[in-house]
Design an enzyme around this catalytic site. Structure first.
Site, short mmCIF file in Angstrom:
data_model
loop_
_atom_site.label_atom_id
_atom_site.label_comp_id
_atom_site.label_asym_id
_atom_site.label_seq_id
_atom_site.Cartn_x
_atom_site.Cartn_y
_atom_site.Cartn_z
N GLU A 150 -4.42 4.11 -8.54
CA GLU A 150 -5.45 4.98 -7.97
C GLU A 150 -5.46 6.23 -8.84
O GLU A 150 -4.53 7.03 -8.80
CB GLU A 150 -5.14 5.32 -6.52
CG GLU A 150 -6.22 6.12 -5.84
CD GLU A 150 -5.92 6.40 -4.38
OE1 GLU A 150 -5.83 7.59 -4.00
OE2 GLU A 150 -5.76 5.43 -3.61
N HIS B 233 0.85 -1.20 0.00
CA HIS B 233 0.00 0.00 0.00
C HIS B 233 0.88 1.25 0.00
O HIS B 233 1.89 1.30 0.71
CB HIS B 233 -0.90 -0.01 1.24
CG HIS B 233 -1.77 1.19 1.36
ND1 HIS B 233 -2.73 1.53 0.43
CD2 HIS B 233 -1.83 2.16 2.32
CE1 HIS B 233 -3.34 2.63 0.80
NE2 HIS B 233 -2.82 3.05 1.93
#
Length: 210
Positions: free
Chosen positions: A121, A42
């Site tokens: 993203e 992440h």
């Protein structure tokens, strides 16, 4: 022992919780991707906290060489039409999207030949999304796993889609991202969309019944 030495000791193979005899793959790897736990990173680009730390392509090199199979790339509009990777609404530094993809391409299959998921993203405008598509196709080439494409509809040919397994996608890159021009108009953007093997959808709140 220095902080760096401590980190290296904690992350070294001699400190692993996994039995060394079970490290070689012995499971059935022909099932759909959703049947497996995937080692994931992440905010891969960050060297520290999410507010003020430095972004670096070397983080991708490190996690991939340690066996990570899914990395995150947060894309934002950059100067002169070049998309950048950074943590939005913070003072973290930024790196070029192209540099990140080059690093991923060079180090993805050192630790394993199973597929690498590039989880994007997306915060960019249409032109910089198209630029990302150009970079992905040029840098990753034949190793970029693309979905079957219906030219007439300018969309994924869902009837021709095949199940993706770790075994069938060995040595390949799978891009996971939202498709289209932007979240508001949802207009197709073929130059970018045709690179996305794992399309995502943003969940919306259900409308209240009258």
């Amino acid at each position: 022992l220095s902080p760096l030495g401590s980190a290296q000791l904690l992350c070294s193979p001699s400190n692993t919780l996994i039995d060394a005899a079970k490290r070689p793959i012995f499971q059935d790897m022909t099932q759909p991707l959703s049947a497996y736990f995937i080692e994931t990173s992440h905010n891969t680009y960050l060297e520290g906290n999410q507010l003020s730390s430095r972004s670096s392509v070397l983080r991708y090199v490190e996690v991939l060489r340690n066996g990570c199979r899914s990395v995150e790339v947060d894309c934002w509009d950059g100067a002169e039409g070049e998309p950048v990777v950074k943590h939005g609404y913070s003072v973290t530094t930024e790196v070029f999207f192209e540099d990140v993809i080059n690093a991923i391409a060079d180090h993805a299959f050192v630790a394993s030949d199973y597929p690498v998921i590039i989880s994007i993203e997306q915060h960019c405008c249409a032109s910089q999304r198209s630029r990302q598509g150009e970079i992905l196709e040029r840098v990753l080439g034949d190793r970029l796993l693309k979905p079957p494409w219906d030219e007439a509809k300018s969309d994924i040919d869902y009837d021709a889609l095949e199940t993706i397994s770790p075994w069938s996608a060995r040595g390949k890159f799978l891009v996971k991202s939202a498709r289209g021009c932007c979240e508001r108009c949802l207009r197709a953007l073929p130059g970018y969309d045709r690179c996305i093997a794992l399309p995502t959808l943003k969940l919306t709140k259900p409308e209240k019944a009258e």
